[in-house]
Design a protein around this motif. Sequence first.
Motif, PDB file in Angstrom:
ATOM      1  N   SER A  27     -47.149  18.391 -25.635  1.00 35.10           N
ATOM      2  CA  SER A  27     -46.381  17.191 -25.275  1.00 35.10           C
ATOM      3  C   SER A  27     -45.555  16.737 -26.485  1.00 35.10           C
ATOM      4  CB  SER A  27     -47.336  16.080 -24.854  1.00 35.10           C
ATOM      5  OG  SER A  27     -48.083  15.667 -25.979  1.00 35.10           O
ATOM      6  N   ARG A  82     -36.128  15.745 -22.308  1.00 41.40           N
ATOM      7  CA  ARG A  82     -37.596  15.846 -22.198  1.00 41.40           C
ATOM      8  C   ARG A  82     -38.271  14.675 -22.901  1.00 41.40           C
ATOM      9  NH1 ARG A  82     -41.492  20.058 -24.672  1.00 41.40           N
ATOM     10  NH2 ARG A  82     -43.390  19.027 -23.975  1.00 41.40           N
ATOM     11  N   GLU A 129     -37.988  11.646 -20.673  1.00 42.53           N
ATOM     12  CA  GLU A 129     -38.931  11.744 -19.551  1.00 42.53           C
ATOM     13  C   GLU A 129     -40.324  11.267 -19.977  1.00 42.53           C
ATOM     14  OE1 GLU A 129     -40.324  15.615 -17.370  1.00 42.53           O
ATOM     15  OE2 GLU A 129     -38.139  15.539 -17.543  1.00 42.53           O
ATOM     16  N   GLU A 130     -40.776  11.740 -21.147  1.00 44.77           N
ATOM     17  CA  GLU A 130     -42.115  11.344 -21.613  1.00 44.77           C
ATOM     18  C   GLU A 130     -42.149   9.867 -22.014  1.00 44.77           C
ATOM     19  OE1 GLU A 130     -44.514  13.746 -24.079  1.00 44.77           O
ATOM     20  OE2 GLU A 130     -43.657  15.626 -23.372  1.00 44.77           O
ATOM     21  N   VAL A 159     -36.946  20.331 -29.063  1.00 43.92           N
ATOM     22  CA  VAL A 159     -37.215  19.619 -27.811  1.00 43.92           C
ATOM     23  C   VAL A 159     -35.935  18.893 -27.405  1.00 43.92           C
ATOM     24  CG1 VAL A 159     -38.470  17.649 -26.841  1.00 43.92           C
ATOM     25  CG2 VAL A 159     -39.658  19.262 -28.319  1.00 43.92           C
TER      26      VAL A 159
END
Length: 260
Positions: free
Chosen positions: A3, A57, A60-61, A53
């Motif tokens: 993550s 993304r 989104e997290e 990354v």
Amino acid sequence: MGSVIYGPVPSWRLGRSLGIDVLASRSKFCSFDCIYCQLGETVHTVVRRREFVSLGRLEEELGAVGRAAIDHATFSGMGEPTLATNLGEAIRLVRSNLGVPVAVLTNASLMSREDVRVDLAQADVVVAKVDAPDEALFRLVNRPRVRTTLREIVDSIKVFRKAYQGKLALQMMFVEANRGGAARMAALAREVGPDEVQVNTPLRPCAVRPLPPEEIDAVRAEFAGLGRVISVYEAVRPETTPLDVPETERRRPRMPQEGR
Ligand code: SF4
């Protein structure tokens, strides 16, 4: 790939700290291989910047963080965050999404690059690592994989210091190998003139032993007159509840006294 977001973790320097890992790898990417690294040996030696990354993304997290109680969002994780070319944009994205001050923990190995200094200048707090008083101990303690010297790093932090509007802290990790260099490391800190000096010793599981509190007190005394100086033993750690325990403990192994 892991993550991007982990924690929040209780930080002795930054309170309740939500970790942002712009490398998001399952193994370490770094330009150093410090003897005390809690992530183990450097698996991927990286000295060139690239995107690890996407900002999409990360966004989104960030959307899944919800109302977690945090004091800082901190760029750290499985290696050196300045290796990411989108660090500056990521810092701005995190601040606008979470509305908290943003910190970056860096080994400062790439700080002689102007693009890295521009990215770091987006942060509210920059914590730069200096662990040695001379080139020989720099090579012994930090085991740099990037072509640089301690002098180049200190000079680049000084350049950054002159223009930076945020809070600059120097983190100095003390272990048996560099214990005798404390007075000369304090002289380097005086050259830089940071807002804060963080006197550290590795309390989390790693390959070398921490210095005991009385030794760290003696080290700290060498920094007298430098303004705010804090040490890892005197710090108070807040209570936190990680959003994802495995993703958090991969980056930040528990201290022995924290138990399971
Ligand atoms: S700079 Fe940080 S991540 Fe890299 S080896 Fe040193 S302690 Fe580990």
